[in-house]
Design a protein around this motif. Structure first.
Motif, PDB file in Angstrom:
ATOM      1  N   GLU A  79      89.900  59.690  53.096  1.00 18.33           N
ATOM      2  CA  GLU A  79      88.762  59.592  54.028  1.00 18.33           C
ATOM      3  C   GLU A  79      88.018  60.923  54.111  1.00 18.33           C
ATOM      4  O   GLU A  79      86.784  60.968  54.059  1.00 18.33           O
ATOM      5  N   THR A  84      83.838  59.262  54.345  1.00 20.29           N
ATOM      6  CA  THR A  84      83.490  57.920  54.825  1.00 20.29           C
ATOM      7  C   THR A  84      84.715  57.311  55.493  1.00 20.29           C
ATOM      8  O   THR A  84      85.853  57.599  55.105  1.00 20.29           O
ATOM      9  N   GLN A  85      84.502  56.508  56.516  1.00 18.49           N
ATOM     10  CA  GLN A  85      85.617  55.893  57.239  1.00 18.49           C
ATOM     11  C   GLN A  85      86.266  54.800  56.400  1.00 18.49           C
ATOM     12  O   GLN A  85      85.586  53.882  55.933  1.00 18.49           O
ATOM     13  N   ARG A  88      90.359  51.920  60.492  1.00 15.63           N
ATOM     14  CA  ARG A  88      90.041  51.808  61.912  1.00 15.63           C
ATOM     15  C   ARG A  88      91.291  51.347  62.649  1.00 15.63           C
ATOM     16  O   ARG A  88      91.851  50.282  62.344  1.00 15.63           O
TER      17      ARG A  88
END
Length: 392
Positions: A79, A84-85, A88
């Protein structure tokens, strides 16, 4: 056919998540690596496509929970590198009857490994997640570190990283022949390559590549129905409303797990799937549905109707994916029994995506003849009778 005169440190066949992480580790260690993929990228023919996968530490086997500790670190590292993610945190809620033996085993494993979790009796579960309807005697176990991995983004990030580190990614090149030896030679539809080692991570196509090399692994290729269900009230089961991922253990009298991811992939649609499928040749995956496909969707419809009452009980979208299962649902991470510079990663049985960072590390270590970072007893080919003992 063009000949490639360079000798690579490693050739990796198959650019799914396992092959990508393997090539990534090789490139990180400054090895000259090429990743070959038969389809043009991105594609949806294998097991790694789609927008989301569940990540969790909740396992009944301690060795997976232990491997996940490093996996979380590596996902975070990727990441950071990709900016970028990719993950979650939503939590993973396991549902089962209070006396469900698997639920008890997982809870004990989480306790032994020091993983943060919470047991939720029925009344507390109803208060915490009022849009889950419980049957009598059902309780919850919350793995707080569970969540969603953004699968497509992860594949792109890895392929970009491999190139940036000096590795090659060649898509649209189907492997036609493998000639064992030092070096091993691989012929694709475009050219020939030579390498000191070869790693095969070809998913449901694995045995097609291994058969000419004198071995056939006990792999079952299954077509999985990936179903999305419309929320009656938008946001009812969404990530933004802190709804967790779900794993139903033995609910609705089903022999296999049912899993769910909060809505987010498609606006207003929750992903709820049956962790099993039907025998399918990967080349014929998109042929007409079998009667057993309809039965699987009926099982899901009943689960949605009984437990997730704020979803429409018929799927709005149905896609397909492939599982490649071993008899014990543990991976195969090993060298070929005869050719120790040919390494095999296979049989990820529908739960390998989250573990790919460590799987790739192990396959890198095996291909470079390094001592593996983990005990591979559960992943050896020799655990299957009649398939010989791999050379170390």
């Amino acid at each position: 056919m063009a000949a490639q005169t360079d000798v690579y440190d490693a050739i990796v066949i198959g650019a799914g998540i396992q092959g990508c992480f393997t090539a990534y580790h090789l490139a990180k260690h400054r090895k000259k690596v090429i990743l070959l993929e038969q389809f043009f990228l991105p594609h949806s023919r294998g097991s790694s496509h789609g927008q989301s996968r569940i990540i969790r530490r909740a396992y009944s086997k301690d060795f997976y929970t232990q491997m996940m500790e490093e996996c979380y670190q590596m996902w975070a590292q990727l990441e950071h590198e990709a900016r970028t993610q990719l993950y979650r945190q939503t939590g993973l809620l396991l549902l089962g009857l209070k006396d469900n033996p698997e639920l008890k085993i997982i809870q004990a494993a989480l306790s032994r490994q020091g993983v943060e979790h919470q047991c939720l009796p029925s009344e507390e579960l109803k208060l915490r997640f009022p849009n889950i309807r419980l049957a009598r005697g059902e309780v919850g176990l919350l793995d707080k570190s569970g969540g969603v991995l953004y699968a497509d983004k992860a594949l792109r990030a890895l392929q970009d990283a491999i190139r940036q580190l000096g590795g090659l990614v060649h898509d649209g090149e189907k492997v036609m022949e493998i000639k064992p030896g030092l070096p091993v030679m691989v012929k694709s539809t475009s050219r020939s390559y030579q390498a000191k080692s070869l790693i095969i991570t070809a998913g449901p196509w694995t045995n097609r590549l291994l058969h000419p090399l004198g071995i056939e692994l006990p792999l079952q290729t299954l077509r999985i129905n990936v179903c999305y269900w419309q929320e009656k009230v938008p946001g009812s089961y969404s990530v933004s409303q802190a709804f967790p991922c779900l794993l139903g253990l033995g609910l609705s009298l089903t022999p296999y797990h049912i899993y769910g991811l909060p809505s987010g992939e498609y606006p207003g649609l929750m992903k709820v799937c049956y962790h099993h499928g039907n025998n399918a040749d990967p080349e014929e995956r998109d042929c007409l549905a079998a009667f057993s496909d309809i039965q699987d969707v009926q099982i899901l419809s009943r689960f949605v109707h009984d437990h997730l009452t704020d979803l429409e009980p018929e799927p709005a979208i149905m896609e397909h994916c492939m599982y490649t299962n071993t008899p014990d649902e543990h991976f195969i991470l090993d060298q070929h029994p005869k050719y120790d510079n040919i390494v095999i990663g296979a049989g990820f049985s529908g739960h390998g995506f989250k573990l790919a960072p460590v799987v790739g590390k192990i396959l890198y270590e095996l291909s470079m003849k390094l001592t593996p970072s983990y005990d591979l007893t559960h992943f050896r080919i020799s655990r299957f009778p009649g398939l010989g003992k791999a050379h170390l």
